[in-house]
Design a protein around this motif. Structure first.
Motif, PDB file in Angstrom:
ATOM      1  N   ASP A 493       0.846  -1.189   0.000  1.00 62.01           N
ATOM      2  CA  ASP A 493       0.000   0.000   0.000  1.00 62.01           C
ATOM      3  C   ASP A 493       0.884   1.242   0.000  1.00 62.01           C
ATOM      4  OD1 ASP A 493      -2.305   1.447  -0.084  1.00 62.01           O
ATOM      5  OD2 ASP A 493      -2.989   0.948   1.944  1.00 62.01           O
ATOM      6  N   ILE A 494       0.299   2.336  -0.445  1.00 66.26           N
ATOM      7  CA  ILE A 494       0.938   3.643  -0.386  1.00 66.26           C
ATOM      8  C   ILE A 494       0.029   4.567   0.418  1.00 66.26           C
ATOM      9  CG2 ILE A 494       1.755   5.648  -1.675  1.00 66.26           C
ATOM     10  CD1 ILE A 494       3.504   3.278  -2.138  1.00 66.26           C
ATOM     11  N   LEU A 495       0.572   5.183   1.457  1.00 64.78           N
ATOM     12  CA  LEU A 495      -0.184   6.144   2.248  1.00 64.78           C
ATOM     13  C   LEU A 495       0.229   7.553   1.858  1.00 64.78           C
ATOM     14  CD1 LEU A 495      -0.060   4.573   5.835  1.00 64.78           C
ATOM     15  CD2 LEU A 495      -1.696   4.172   3.997  1.00 64.78           C
ATOM     16  N   VAL A 496      -0.774   8.449   1.807  1.00 65.85           N
ATOM     17  CA  VAL A 496      -0.519   9.850   1.471  1.00 65.85           C
ATOM     18  C   VAL A 496      -0.770  10.692   2.713  1.00 65.85           C
ATOM     19  CG1 VAL A 496      -1.086  11.785  -0.033  1.00 65.85           C
ATOM     20  CG2 VAL A 496      -1.240   9.433  -0.903  1.00 65.85           C
ATOM     21  N   LEU A 497       0.292  11.273   3.252  1.00 67.75           N
ATOM     22  CA  LEU A 497       0.187  12.163   4.412  1.00 67.75           C
ATOM     23  C   LEU A 497       0.117  13.598   3.897  1.00 67.75           C
ATOM     24  CD1 LEU A 497       0.276  12.518   7.520  1.00 67.75           C
ATOM     25  CD2 LEU A 497       2.758  12.747   7.302  1.00 67.75           C
ATOM     26  N   HIS A 498      -1.016  14.243   4.136  1.00 65.31           N
ATOM     27  CA  HIS A 498      -1.269  15.581   3.590  1.00 65.31           C
ATOM     28  C   HIS A 498      -1.177  16.638   4.689  1.00 65.31           C
ATOM     29  CE1 HIS A 498      -3.091  18.814   1.276  1.00 65.31           C
ATOM     30  NE2 HIS A 498      -3.977  18.979   2.243  1.00 65.31           N
ATOM     31  N   TYR A 505       3.223  13.870   1.562  1.00 65.31           N
ATOM     32  CA  TYR A 505       4.341  12.958   1.787  1.00 65.31           C
ATOM     33  C   TYR A 505       3.834  11.535   1.546  1.00 65.31           C
ATOM     34  CZ  TYR A 505       6.418  16.995   4.142  1.00 65.31           C
ATOM     35  OH  TYR A 505       6.911  18.243   4.434  1.00 65.31           O
ATOM     36  N   PHE A 506       4.636  10.720   0.882  1.00 61.54           N
ATOM     37  CA  PHE A 506       4.207   9.378   0.503  1.00 61.54           C
ATOM     38  C   PHE A 506       4.966   8.334   1.319  1.00 61.54           C
ATOM     39  CE2 PHE A 506       3.362  12.185  -3.013  1.00 61.54           C
ATOM     40  CZ  PHE A 506       2.082  11.812  -3.404  1.00 61.54           C
ATOM     41  N   LEU A 507       4.197   7.393   1.903  1.00 60.72           N
ATOM     42  CA  LEU A 507       4.763   6.331   2.722  1.00 60.72           C
ATOM     43  C   LEU A 507       4.493   4.989   2.045  1.00 60.72           C
ATOM     44  CD1 LEU A 507       4.047   8.779   4.707  1.00 60.72           C
ATOM     45  CD2 LEU A 507       4.131   7.081   6.520  1.00 60.72           C
ATOM     46  N   SER A 508       5.510   4.156   1.979  1.00 62.03           N
ATOM     47  CA  SER A 508       5.397   2.863   1.316  1.00 62.03           C
ATOM     48  C   SER A 508       5.261   1.750   2.354  1.00 62.03           C
ATOM     49  CB  SER A 508       6.637   2.617   0.445  1.00 62.03           C
ATOM     50  OG  SER A 508       6.664   1.284  -0.013  1.00 62.03           O
ATOM     51  N   VAL A 509       4.260   0.889   2.164  1.00 64.57           N
ATOM     52  CA  VAL A 509       4.027  -0.258   3.048  1.00 64.57           C
ATOM     53  C   VAL A 509       4.148  -1.531   2.223  1.00 64.57           C
ATOM     54  CG1 VAL A 509       2.371  -1.437   4.538  1.00 64.57           C
ATOM     55  CG2 VAL A 509       2.521   1.058   4.583  1.00 64.57           C
ATOM     56  N   SER A 510       4.956  -2.472   2.690  1.00 64.56           N
ATOM     57  CA  SER A 510       5.113  -3.746   1.993  1.00 64.56           C
ATOM     58  C   SER A 510       5.238  -4.855   3.022  1.00 64.56           C
ATOM     59  CB  SER A 510       6.352  -3.714   1.091  1.00 64.56           C
ATOM     60  OG  SER A 510       7.533  -3.521   1.879  1.00 64.56           O
ATOM     61  N   GLY A 511       5.260  -6.093   2.553  1.00 65.61           N
ATOM     62  CA  GLY A 511       5.403  -7.229   3.449  1.00 65.61           C
ATOM     63  C   GLY A 511       4.892  -8.491   2.805  1.00 65.61           C
ATOM     64  N   ASN A 512       4.772  -9.548   3.592  1.00 65.77           N
ATOM     65  CA  ASN A 512       4.236 -10.813   3.078  1.00 65.77           C
ATOM     66  C   ASN A 512       3.295 -11.421   4.105  1.00 65.77           C
ATOM     67  OD1 ASN A 512       6.748 -11.501   4.686  1.00 65.77           O
ATOM     68  ND2 ASN A 512       5.983 -13.570   4.286  1.00 65.77           N
ATOM     69  N   TYR A 513       2.246 -12.072   3.593  1.00 65.30           N
ATOM     70  CA  TYR A 513       1.239 -12.716   4.441  1.00 65.30           C
ATOM     71  C   TYR A 513       1.437 -14.220   4.376  1.00 65.30           C
ATOM     72  CZ  TYR A 513      -3.291 -14.204   6.281  1.00 65.30           C
ATOM     73  OH  TYR A 513      -4.279 -14.800   7.021  1.00 65.30           O
ATOM     74  N   LEU A 514       1.421 -14.869   5.535  1.00 62.25           N
ATOM     75  CA  LEU A 514       1.509 -16.324   5.592  1.00 62.25           C
ATOM     76  C   LEU A 514       0.099 -16.897   5.489  1.00 62.25           C
ATOM     77  CD1 LEU A 514       4.114 -16.819   8.478  1.00 62.25           C
ATOM     78  CD2 LEU A 514       4.509 -16.780   6.001  1.00 62.25           C
ATOM     79  N   PRO A 515      -0.217 -17.587   4.400  1.00 61.51           N
ATOM     80  CA  PRO A 515      -1.584 -18.109   4.221  1.00 61.51           C
ATOM     81  C   PRO A 515      -2.010 -18.962   5.402  1.00 61.51           C
ATOM     82  CG  PRO A 515      -0.298 -18.372   2.207  1.00 61.51           C
ATOM     83  CD  PRO A 515       0.667 -17.945   3.279  1.00 61.51           C
ATOM     84  N   SER A 516      -3.312 -18.971   5.650  1.00 63.94           N
ATOM     85  CA  SER A 516      -3.855 -19.681   6.810  1.00 63.94           C
ATOM     86  C   SER A 516      -5.139 -20.396   6.431  1.00 63.94           C
ATOM     87  CB  SER A 516      -4.131 -18.688   7.947  1.00 63.94           C
ATOM     88  OG  SER A 516      -4.773 -19.314   9.037  1.00 63.94           O
TER      89      SER A 516
END
Length: 727
Positions: A493-498, A505-516
């Motif tokens: 996701d990308i967050l926009v801080l206004h 300002y743009f914040l980058s969110v990344s990661g991985n999900y372990l399926p369940s």
């Protein structure tokens, strides 16, 4: 705390201007002169009997009242200038306020499901001086199954009436708020002359029972502004039994973290926790903390000797110093369950006692009286301070552009698991210009972030050269798990801080999900012969996206299992260990144990499964709740409700379900029937199980909304048939 001391809600009935419409009649009761449907306060004349209709008439629709003196501080305006004014007024509060003491009565009573059988004056009117404020809490108001499952009880009216008639006879009181969660109820009254100075009233509930939301245990709270002081009152009923110490601590933490008040979201640098923003916190209730590691005779001896300091060393909670201690006399070691605690400045505890004269319950009511110093506004000094602030703002340069620096802009959440909170934080440091900040929606999106993400706080105000910490909270639940399992969504996701009048300002969110297995469809799991975490992501995606009816066609895929192995693991564990377990499916487990159960299911390490029966039972309920398509498919929902009460027709509807779903339904019903064979030990009956499983197996397909009361009862009746008859 530094010192000892689905919900039903009744709204604000006191404000400054609203009292103008009331005139006392000959009996001392107020008469509402306003038009019907408008919110008016209710003044209560103590010792005056009232009919049920009169009591019910006190309850009206919601409103938020604001006194004139608190107007500037509480108006929710979003302009930069208004926010700066508000911020400076908060900083200069001591310049235009003074401390005035008000008498608070705080009482708690576990009534053990009883109706009031005696007058409450010995408890509520024990002192010579009439209190300015009453905070009265009850636990176990109603122990019936109807109250637990349908959240309605006649005992609310009975105890509300008893309290209203038991208030101090030397004053007239206005009821500000009533809030109830099943058997936990909290009432707030103020003297009629103080009602104009009560504002920003809100009430919330947090259930901590089974599945983290049932209201048999949990807390209710009322927060309000009294003159210029913010006050929060919490009434809680925590997990019982001496060995459930860890569960009580978890309940307490859940109440603190989940008790959120809407108005606080608009305040400066908002903090959503119930405790942090308030000047005064009063916490009461049946907390169930005990004296441990001492035998009965030793405890009694220490009580007789008034050696409370020694006893305190063995107190499970150890929150504060003892003044007066009441131990209920039972065959086990005397317990110190009903408590009143407090936190804040300018607070003096005048008394702390139990009231032995009341015999209604096996608990005794407890009370504490406080003198609490409240900040009261001096009108002349307030106007002077406000004028000074406005003059200084007039000198500010409007052309200044705000600018901030961020301590971090990239966030990586690794190995995210189902229902396991992950938090990353960063700091916003402001430059020399006051500014608003807010996370804003990206084009064509309905929210500033994806559903599994949350920024806390998501908006706020910064003074020059100030900082605020922002927490990014990632939590995958039943709503978001399926698309993460299938690969339709990713932890990206990308967050926009206004900044208001500034840049983004743009914040980058990344990661991985372990399926369940949690959030996976039934037919998908039937085709997963290996643990889900041992399968390639491509295979998990393909099976998760497979339509239900395709899953019935065994010729296309590897031979499936009749039911998901994960479901079998949990049911088999309970069948071997918990068929005689008391309160199964009604008492919550521990969060840490749920995470252990989830990991065992997802890795196939069933031999490593070691958890309490209650934790495994709750995991089973959470598994059923997380299914994207319920056991009784959405397409059969309305047919099931229509034929509830006709067992032959009901069996016919079940026979039309896809094979795997039909297998799961019959498997669960057979297991529940086995539990009922042991009802003498586990105290389960058909009504309890039908109520619990009805809303999990039958879900409304219209937006997956919760069942209304009529539908809920029909769903319960539908499941009830299969528990009482041969399958």
């Amino acid at each position: 705390l530094s010192k000892l001391s689905e919900s039903k809600e009744r709204e604000v009935e006191s404000s400054g201007s609203n009292f103008d419409g009331l005139r006392p009649n000959g009996k001392g009761l107020p008469v509402d002169q306003s038009s019907r449907g408008q919110d008016k306060p209710e003044s209560l004349q103590p010792r005056q009997n009232k009919s049920k209709s009169e009591i019910t008439g006190m309850v009206r629709s919601s409103t938020i009242t604001v006194s004139d003196k608190a107007h500037i501080l509480s108006m929710q305006k979003f302009g930069l200038r208004d926010t700066i004014v508000k911020s400076h007024l908060v900083q200069k509060e001591e310049d235009y306020t003074y401390i005035q003491n008000f008498r608070f009565f705080v009482g708690t009573y576990n009534v053990n499901g009883q109706s009031p059988k005696e007058r409450l004056q010995p408890w509520l009117s024990d002192g010579v001086q009439a209190p300015d404020v009453y905070c009265v809490g009850f636990q176990e108001l109603d122990l019936s199954k109807e109250a637990f499952f349908f959240h309605d009880t006649p005992k609310e009216e009975e105890w509300f009436k008893a309290v209203s008639e038991g208030l101090h006879p030397d004053a007239k009181y206005a009821k500000v708020k009533l809030i109830r969660l099943v058997g936990i109820m909290l009432l707030l009254y103020v003297k009629q002359e103080h009602a104009a100075y009560v504002s920003e009233v809100e009430a919330e509930t947090v259930g901590t029972g089974i599945m983290g939301r049932m209201g048999n245990k949990g807390g209710v709270a009322i927060r309000f502004q009294f003159h210029n002081t913010s006050i929060c009152v919490v009434n809680s009923h925590l997990a019982a039994h001496i060995e459930e110490y860890e569960r009580r601590n978890q309940d307490y933490k859940d109440i603190c973290s989940r008790m959120q008040f809407c108005q606080l979201k608009f305040l400066l640098n908002p903090v959503t926790f119930v405790l942090c923003p308030h000047s005064v916190i009063l916490w009461l209730g049946d907390l169930n903390y005990r004296i441990e590691e001492l035998d009965v005779e030793k405890v009694k001896k220490l009580i007789e000797e008034k050696d409370f300091q020694t006893l305190y060393a063995y107190d499970q909670v150890q929150m504060a110093t003892l003044w007066t201690l009441y131990f209920s006399e039972k065959c086990r070691a005397p317990a110190w369950c009903d408590r009143i605690l407090w936190k804040g400045k300018n607070i003096t505890q005048l008394s702390y006692q139990s009231h032995m004269a009341l015999k209604t319950s096996d608990h005794k009511p407890v009370s504490s009286v406080f003198d609490i110093g409240v900040r009261v506004v001096n009108d002349e000094l307030y106007r002077k301070t406000l004028e000074e602030i406005v003059r200084s703002l007039d000198k500010m340069e409007n052309a200044n552009i705000p600018s901030v620096s961020l301590s971090k802009r990239e966030f990586c959440f690794q190995n995210v698991k189902y229902m396991q909170l992950k938090v990353e934080s960063f700091t916003i440091h402001n430059g020399q210009v006051p500014c608003h900040f807010e996370f804003i929606n990206k084009p064509d999106e309905e929210s500033y972030c994806k559903q599994w993400l949350n920024a806390n706080p998501s908006r706020g105000f910064l003074l020059p050269d100030s900082d605020i910490e922002i927490e990014l909270e990632l939590f995958v639940n039943k709503t978001t798990a399926t698309k993460l399992n299938s690969g339709e969504d990713k932890i990206e996701d990308i967050l926009v801080l206004h900044l208001d009048r500034g840049k983004d300002y743009f914040l980058s969110v990344s990661g991985n999900y372990l399926p369940s297995c949690f959030g996976s469809p039934i037919h998908t799991l039937c085709y997963m012969r290996e643990p889900i975490l041992d399968l390639p992501l491509e295979t998990i995606s393909e099976l998760t996206l497979m339509p239900i009816r395709t899953g019935d066609d065994c010729s296309q895929l590897e031979s499936p299992m009749e039911i998901p192995k994960e479901l079998w693991m949990m049911v088999d564990y309970l069948y071997r260990n918990a068929v005689q377990q008391e309160d199964l499916f009604q008492q919550p487990g521990l969060r840490s144990e749920f995470e252990h159960v989830r990991d065992c299911l997802d890795t196939g390490m069933i031999d490593n499964l070691s958890a309490s029966n209650h934790s495994v039972a709750e995991a089973l309920l959470l598994f059923l709740e997380s299914l994207p398509e319920p056991v009784i498919c959405y397409s059969a929902y309305h047919n099931c409700l229509e034929c509830s009460g006709n067992y032959t027709a009901s069996k016919q509807v079940i026979s039309t379900l896809p094979t795997f779903y039909k297998n799961v339904f019959h498997y669960l019903m057979a297991f529940l029937q086995e539990l009922l064979k042991n009802s003498a030990k586990n105290h389960l009956d058909e009504n309890i199980l039908a109520s619990i499983f009805g809303s999990l197996l039958l879900r409304n397909p219209a937006g997956h909304q919760k069942l209304d009361m009529t539908e809920k009862k029909k769903a319960q009746e539908f499941i009830h048939q299969f528990l009482c008859n041969p399958l």
